[in-house]
Design a protein around this motif. Structure first.
Motif, PDB file in Angstrom:
ATOM      1  N   LEU A 265       0.786  -1.021   0.036  1.00  0.00           N
ATOM      2  CA  LEU A 265      -0.360   0.279  -0.447  1.00  0.00           C
ATOM      3  C   LEU A 265       0.513   1.144  -0.220  1.00  0.00           C
ATOM      4  O   LEU A 265      -0.038   2.057  -0.817  1.00  0.00           O
ATOM      5  CB  LEU A 265      -0.894   0.030   1.599  1.00  0.00           C
ATOM      6  N   HIS A 266       2.054   1.206   0.342  1.00  0.00           N
ATOM      7  CA  HIS A 266       2.881   2.028   0.147  1.00  0.00           C
ATOM      8  C   HIS A 266       3.163   2.909  -1.053  1.00  0.00           C
ATOM      9  O   HIS A 266       3.779   3.675  -1.189  1.00  0.00           O
ATOM     10  CB  HIS A 266       4.002   2.222   1.475  1.00  0.00           C
ATOM     11  N   HIS A 267       3.444   2.053  -1.819  1.00  0.00           N
ATOM     12  CA  HIS A 267       3.859   2.362  -3.146  1.00  0.00           C
ATOM     13  C   HIS A 267       2.286   2.864  -4.218  1.00  0.00           C
ATOM     14  O   HIS A 267       2.790   3.436  -4.947  1.00  0.00           O
ATOM     15  CB  HIS A 267       3.900   1.122  -4.432  1.00  0.00           C
TER      16      HIS A 267
ATOM     17  N   LEU B  91      -8.514   3.358  -8.117  1.00  0.00           N
ATOM     18  CA  LEU B  91      -8.812   2.084  -9.333  1.00  0.00           C
ATOM     19  C   LEU B  91      -6.786   1.791  -9.705  1.00  0.00           C
ATOM     20  O   LEU B  91      -6.665   0.554 -10.265  1.00  0.00           O
ATOM     21  CB  LEU B  91      -9.273   2.496 -10.457  1.00  0.00           C
ATOM     22  N   PHE B  92      -5.807   2.396 -10.304  1.00  0.00           N
ATOM     23  CA  PHE B  92      -4.388   2.264 -10.236  1.00  0.00           C
ATOM     24  C   PHE B  92      -3.920   1.452  -8.590  1.00  0.00           C
ATOM     25  O   PHE B  92      -3.197   0.643  -8.975  1.00  0.00           O
ATOM     26  CB  PHE B  92      -3.476   3.866 -10.732  1.00  0.00           C
ATOM     27  N   GLY B  93      -4.076   1.991  -7.737  1.00  0.00           N
ATOM     28  CA  GLY B  93      -3.536   1.412  -6.306  1.00  0.00           C
ATOM     29  C   GLY B  93      -3.740  -0.116  -6.585  1.00  0.00           C
ATOM     30  O   GLY B  93      -3.022  -0.986  -6.275  1.00  0.00           O
TER      31      GLY B  93
ATOM     32  N   GLY C  69      18.840   2.289   0.766  1.00  0.00           N
ATOM     33  CA  GLY C  69      18.289   0.613   0.545  1.00  0.00           C
ATOM     34  C   GLY C  69      17.900   0.521  -1.074  1.00  0.00           C
ATOM     35  O   GLY C  69      18.819   1.155  -1.745  1.00  0.00           O
ATOM     36  N   ASP C  70      17.110  -0.367  -0.815  1.00  0.00           N
ATOM     37  CA  ASP C  70      16.739  -0.505  -1.880  1.00  0.00           C
ATOM     38  C   ASP C  70      15.556  -0.264  -2.916  1.00  0.00           C
ATOM     39  O   ASP C  70      15.140  -1.185  -4.310  1.00  0.00           O
ATOM     40  CB  ASP C  70      17.401  -2.061  -3.100  1.00  0.00           C
ATOM     41  N   ASP C  71      14.399   0.491  -2.202  1.00  0.00           N
ATOM     42  CA  ASP C  71      13.360   0.965  -2.674  1.00  0.00           C
ATOM     43  C   ASP C  71      13.097   3.008  -2.254  1.00  0.00           C
ATOM     44  O   ASP C  71      13.165   3.190  -0.802  1.00  0.00           O
ATOM     45  CB  ASP C  71      12.519   0.158  -1.609  1.00  0.00           C
TER      46      ASP C  71
ATOM     47  N   ALA D 284      11.607   7.508   0.633  1.00  0.00           N
ATOM     48  CA  ALA D 284      11.370   8.714   0.082  1.00  0.00           C
ATOM     49  C   ALA D 284      10.628   8.946   1.880  1.00  0.00           C
ATOM     50  O   ALA D 284       9.980   9.661   2.272  1.00  0.00           O
ATOM     51  CB  ALA D 284      11.080   9.115  -0.759  1.00  0.00           C
ATOM     52  N   LEU D 285       9.059   7.502   1.862  1.00  0.00           N
ATOM     53  CA  LEU D 285       8.459   7.533   2.940  1.00  0.00           C
ATOM     54  C   LEU D 285       9.372   7.480   4.754  1.00  0.00           C
ATOM     55  O   LEU D 285       8.459   7.628   5.768  1.00  0.00           O
ATOM     56  CB  LEU D 285       7.467   6.612   2.897  1.00  0.00           C
ATOM     57  N   GLN D 286      10.365   7.579   5.131  1.00  0.00           N
ATOM     58  CA  GLN D 286      10.817   7.870   5.691  1.00  0.00           C
ATOM     59  C   GLN D 286      11.660   8.600   6.312  1.00  0.00           C
ATOM     60  O   GLN D 286      12.691   9.075   6.733  1.00  0.00           O
ATOM     61  CB  GLN D 286      11.398   6.276   6.332  1.00  0.00           C
TER      62      GLN D 286
END
Length: 289
Positions: free
Chosen positions: A3-5, A37-39, A252-254, A259-261
């Protein structure tokens, strides 16, 4: 479902953000529905990807904890859930807008093709990932019946290509030259090329975006150019910060998870949102431009 994506679905708002002064309530409802919908489509794709990769994920230092790989989610249940999400998202997209639904169906098909074929081809996979993100930008423009400026796709494509290279580079950290990523076309020897390619792509996006401010039609007003220049400055600052962390080995690798952290990332987002809000109040600021 990652969901974070879903934050990447904010790309649907890029073109509407430039035309926010002309947007109506119906456009906002359509964009909110498109975001959702894209989510759903992206989450369905992630679940299928986990099904395809469950054997290799079990040998990965962090991915082995994913529900399918760890065995806490039955594979058959995951497959049914993924198909329900994919079919439901495309069906909803067609009901919302036929052209948008067609783009969403193309996105789903491209995700399946990526998970089964493209992700195993070094170099091609990062280009494919950047194209999938650009598709979100196009979908947002479709929802408000506005064409996507060519320069904007160029900037977005370079930026997404650079971040995709950074993601792959992060996955290769710690691997020797002859160690390969499972179900990937990469080994440790590709790390340097991905790093250089990512830097060049992001540098290209950093140069191209401020130049594009001169390409905006005069009908959009001076605040649109100011918004693009402000986003250009924020993008340059954030990319410098991000790549300095990549060099230090702490990104990291994401890039999304990073960005969210990251506090600076939230600050950059606040500046962009504030700039878009000022742009939406164009008539009040028009005498200044």
């Amino acid at each position: 479902m990652r969901l974070h994506h879903w934050i990447k679905n904010g790309l649907l708002l890029v073109v509407p953000g430039l035309h926010v002064q002309q947007a109506g309530g119906q456009d906002l409802v359509a964009l909110a529905a498109g975001f959702f919908l894209f989510g759903l489509a992206a989450s369905g794709g992630y679940i299928l990807n986990d099904l395809f990769d469950r054997s290799s994920d079990r040998r990965h230092r962090t991915k082995r904890y994913r529900p399918v790989a760890a065995g806490t989610l039955n594979a058959a249940v995951a497959a049914v859930g993924a198909l329900a999400l994919l079919i439901g998202s495309v069906g909803g997209g067609l009901l919302l807008d036929t052209e948008f639904g067609g783009l969403l169906a193309a996105y789903v098909a491209a995700c399946l093709f990526y998970s089964t074929v493209v992700k195993k081809v070094a170099g091609v996979d990062v280009v494919f990932l950047s194209a999938l993100l650009c598709l979100r930008v196009i979908a947002g423009a479709v929802l408000i019946s506005t064409p996507v400026p060519f320069w904007l796709l160029g900037c977005a494509g370079l930026l997404f290509l650079g971040l995709a290279c950074a993601k792959r580079h992060g996955e290769l950290i710690g691997l020797s030259d002859h160690m390969a990523l499972p179900r990937r076309g990469y080994s440790g020897c590709h790390a340097d090329a991905l790093f250089r390619g990512g830097i060049l792509a992001c540098a290209g996006a950093t140069v191209l975006l401020p130049l594009s401010a001169t390409m905006l039609p005069t009908s959009m007003g001076g605040t649109a150019s100011m918004l693009v220049l402000a986003v250009s400055a924020v993008q340059a600052v954030w990319l410098w910060h991000f790549w300095s962390r990549v060099v230090a080995g702490t990104a990291g690798d994401d890039p999304v998870a990073f960005a969210l952290q990251d506090r600076l990332s939230f600050g950059c987002l606040a500046v962009v949102v504030g700039g878009a809000a000022l742009h939406s109040m164009g008539p009040f600021w028009k005498p200044l431009f």
